[in-house]
Design a protein around this motif. Structure first.
Motif, mmCIF file in Angstrom:
data_model
loop_
_atom_site.group_PDB
_atom_site.id
_atom_site.type_symbol
_atom_site.label_atom_id
_atom_site.label_comp_id
_atom_site.label_asym_id
_atom_site.label_seq_id
_atom_site.Cartn_x
_atom_site.Cartn_y
_atom_site.Cartn_z
ATOM 1 N N SER A 55 -5.348 -58.978 60.512
ATOM 2 C CA SER A 55 -5.330 -57.697 61.220
ATOM 3 C C SER A 55 -5.286 -57.966 62.719
ATOM 4 O O SER A 55 -5.212 -59.109 63.158
ATOM 5 N N ASP A 56 -5.349 -56.892 63.507
ATOM 6 C CA ASP A 56 -5.324 -57.026 64.970
ATOM 7 C C ASP A 56 -6.724 -57.068 65.576
ATOM 8 O O ASP A 56 -6.890 -56.952 66.782
ATOM 9 N N GLU A 57 -7.720 -57.235 64.753
ATOM 10 C CA GLU A 57 -9.101 -57.324 65.249
ATOM 11 C C GLU A 57 -9.245 -58.610 66.062
ATOM 12 O O GLU A 57 -9.049 -59.699 65.540
ATOM 13 N N VAL A 58 -9.586 -58.477 67.328
ATOM 14 C CA VAL A 58 -9.696 -59.637 68.212
ATOM 15 C C VAL A 58 -10.827 -59.411 69.209
ATOM 16 O O VAL A 58 -11.087 -58.279 69.632
ATOM 17 N N TYR A 59 -11.514 -60.476 69.559
ATOM 18 C CA TYR A 59 -12.633 -60.420 70.487
ATOM 19 C C TYR A 59 -12.526 -61.596 71.466
ATOM 20 O O TYR A 59 -12.066 -62.676 71.093
ATOM 21 N N TYR A 60 -12.993 -61.364 72.695
ATOM 22 C CA TYR A 60 -12.964 -62.401 73.718
ATOM 23 C C TYR A 60 -14.309 -62.489 74.424
ATOM 24 O O TYR A 60 -15.013 -61.498 74.585
ATOM 25 N N SER A 63 -15.843 -64.230 80.027
ATOM 26 C CA SER A 63 -15.334 -65.188 81.014
ATOM 27 C C SER A 63 -13.820 -65.391 80.930
ATOM 28 O O SER A 63 -13.208 -65.889 81.879
ATOM 29 N N VAL A 64 -13.216 -65.000 79.801
ATOM 30 C CA VAL A 64 -11.774 -65.225 79.643
ATOM 31 C C VAL A 64 -11.008 -63.924 79.433
ATOM 32 O O VAL A 64 -9.770 -63.937 79.408
ATOM 33 N N LYS A 65 -11.719 -62.837 79.284
ATOM 34 C CA LYS A 65 -11.071 -61.555 79.008
ATOM 35 C C LYS A 65 -10.081 -61.216 80.133
ATOM 36 O O LYS A 65 -10.397 -61.328 81.319
#
Length: 123
Positions: A55-60, A63-65
């Motif tokens: 799926s498109d579920e993504v987390y950052y 510090s890198v977002k």
């Protein structure tokens, strides 16, 4: 047997970009979270980001977002970490990792790991 193999590390100047790859094999990864962690010299391993395989579920990490983007190519069984606007503080060994099920941000929650790839940002 799950295998993860990173590639794409190297030396880059500050402000530059680099794309890391993580080739996954050994099973189908539907339902898995595919993650990136990094470990700088003398520091603990830290979470960078994670994406659900199907799926498109993504987390950052904060510090890198906005600078790093995780994507995946199902046909190649590979996920990627596109890194832009790199700084000296991004210098680290980058690891990909995988786990089945819910999203997780701690390294202890990921049972499968690659060998790591070195990213060095020159200031």
């Amino acid at each position: 047997q799950v295998q993860l193999v990173e590639s794409g590390g190297g030396l880059v100047q500050a402000g530059g970009s680099l794309r890391l790859s993580c080739a996954a094999s050994g099973r189908t990864f539907s339902g898995y979270m595919m993650a990136w962690f990094r470990q700088a010299p003398g520091k603990e391993r830290e979470f960078v980001g994670t994406i659900r395989w199907s799926s498109d579920e993504v987390y950052y990490a904060d510090s890198v977002k906005g600078r790093f983007t995780i994507s995946r190519d199902h046909a190649k069984n590979t996920h990627y970490l596109q890194m832009t606007r790199l700084t000296f503080e991004d210098t680290a060994v980058y690891y990909c990792a995988a786990r089945f099920g819910r999203v997780a941000f701690g390294e202890s929650e990921y049972p499968y790991w690659g060998q790591g790839t070195q990213v060095t940002v020159s200031s």
